[in-house]
Design an enzyme around this catalytic site. Sequence first.
Site, PDB file in Angstrom:
ATOM      1  N   SER A   1     -71.518 -52.433  22.299  1.00  0.00           N
ATOM      2  CA  SER A   1     -70.716 -52.899  23.356  1.00  0.00           C
ATOM      3  C   SER A   1     -69.273 -51.979  23.121  1.00  0.00           C
ATOM      4  CB  SER A   1     -70.808 -53.853  23.649  1.00  0.00           C
ATOM      5  OG  SER A   1     -70.154 -54.750  22.485  1.00  0.00           O
TER       6      SER A   1
ATOM      7  N   ARG B   1     -77.272 -63.264  21.817  1.00  0.00           N
ATOM      8  CA  ARG B   1     -77.716 -63.959  20.598  1.00  0.00           C
ATOM      9  C   ARG B   1     -79.028 -63.894  21.323  1.00  0.00           C
ATOM     10  NH1 ARG B   1     -76.010 -64.076  15.495  1.00  0.00           N
ATOM     11  NH2 ARG B   1     -73.984 -63.545  14.907  1.00  0.00           N
TER      12      ARG B   1
ATOM     13  N   SER C   1     -83.331 -64.141  14.148  1.00  0.00           N
ATOM     14  CA  SER C   1     -83.230 -65.351  13.879  1.00  0.00           C
ATOM     15  C   SER C   1     -82.044 -65.385  12.395  1.00  0.00           C
ATOM     16  CB  SER C   1     -83.864 -66.510  13.742  1.00  0.00           C
ATOM     17  OG  SER C   1     -84.681 -66.268  13.020  1.00  0.00           O
TER      18      SER C   1
ATOM     19  N   THR D   1     -72.711 -58.267   5.651  1.00  0.00           N
ATOM     20  CA  THR D   1     -72.426 -56.965   6.514  1.00  0.00           C
ATOM     21  C   THR D   1     -70.848 -56.770   7.123  1.00  0.00           C
ATOM     22  OG1 THR D   1     -73.200 -58.562   8.436  1.00  0.00           O
ATOM     23  CG2 THR D   1     -74.831 -57.506   7.420  1.00  0.00           C
TER      24      THR D   1
END
Length: 241
Positions: A37, A107, A132, A179
Amino acid sequence: MDLSAQRVVVIGGSSGMGLATARAAAAAGAAVTIASSDRTRLESALAHLPGACEGAVLDTRDEDAVAALFARLGELDHVVYTAGDAVRPLPLDDLPLDDARRLFDVRFWGAVATVKHAARRVRPGGSIALTSGTVAVRPVPGAALAAAGAAATEGLTRGLAAELAPIRVNAVRAGVIRTPLWDAVPEPQREALLASLADRTLTKSTGTADQIAAAHLYLMGNQFVTGTVLTVDGGAVVAGS
């Protein structure tokens, strides 16, 4: 693994686990498309991927945009869905219901829209993998909605595996993975928190995005695995049981 002549699409592929998966698939010979996005992040990711990779700006909350992307891509072999926003722990009493509903937009419902429009284009032998987290089975205070979303994704995985067979549908249940989503936590607190979480695993470590990518490539390649939630967490769930 040899993914030559195969097309892999990674939704959420501009950073973290998605980018690592795109990089691993490209290294295995696949033609890779990443979607995000965020255009700036997308362009930065493409600069670190082989020239044959392509990108698309996509808001998975927009079903028409999801449908248009897969119509343009045509036939493909594997779809990996790693898209998701950072979720801040918040007690249910303090969480407005409208905000709670939005936690599922990317999600969960984004994954539903992706599978809906991608599945018809997956070639025989192909696969779809969702994401998940261990919060689905080991929730913590303030993460009830995150736990519900992760558990819903795992239920969706099993249901879709039955519905879409012979297309294989699996999920990766990720533990604590370093991350960019952790960047929102100030560095001193972040390192202390990650060290504490690492100590709760059997491996005494946190995971890397490349380790998640390896799990995704395994799921792409093993034709006998479907309806499976593959836990990659350093044994955290076992250690805490």
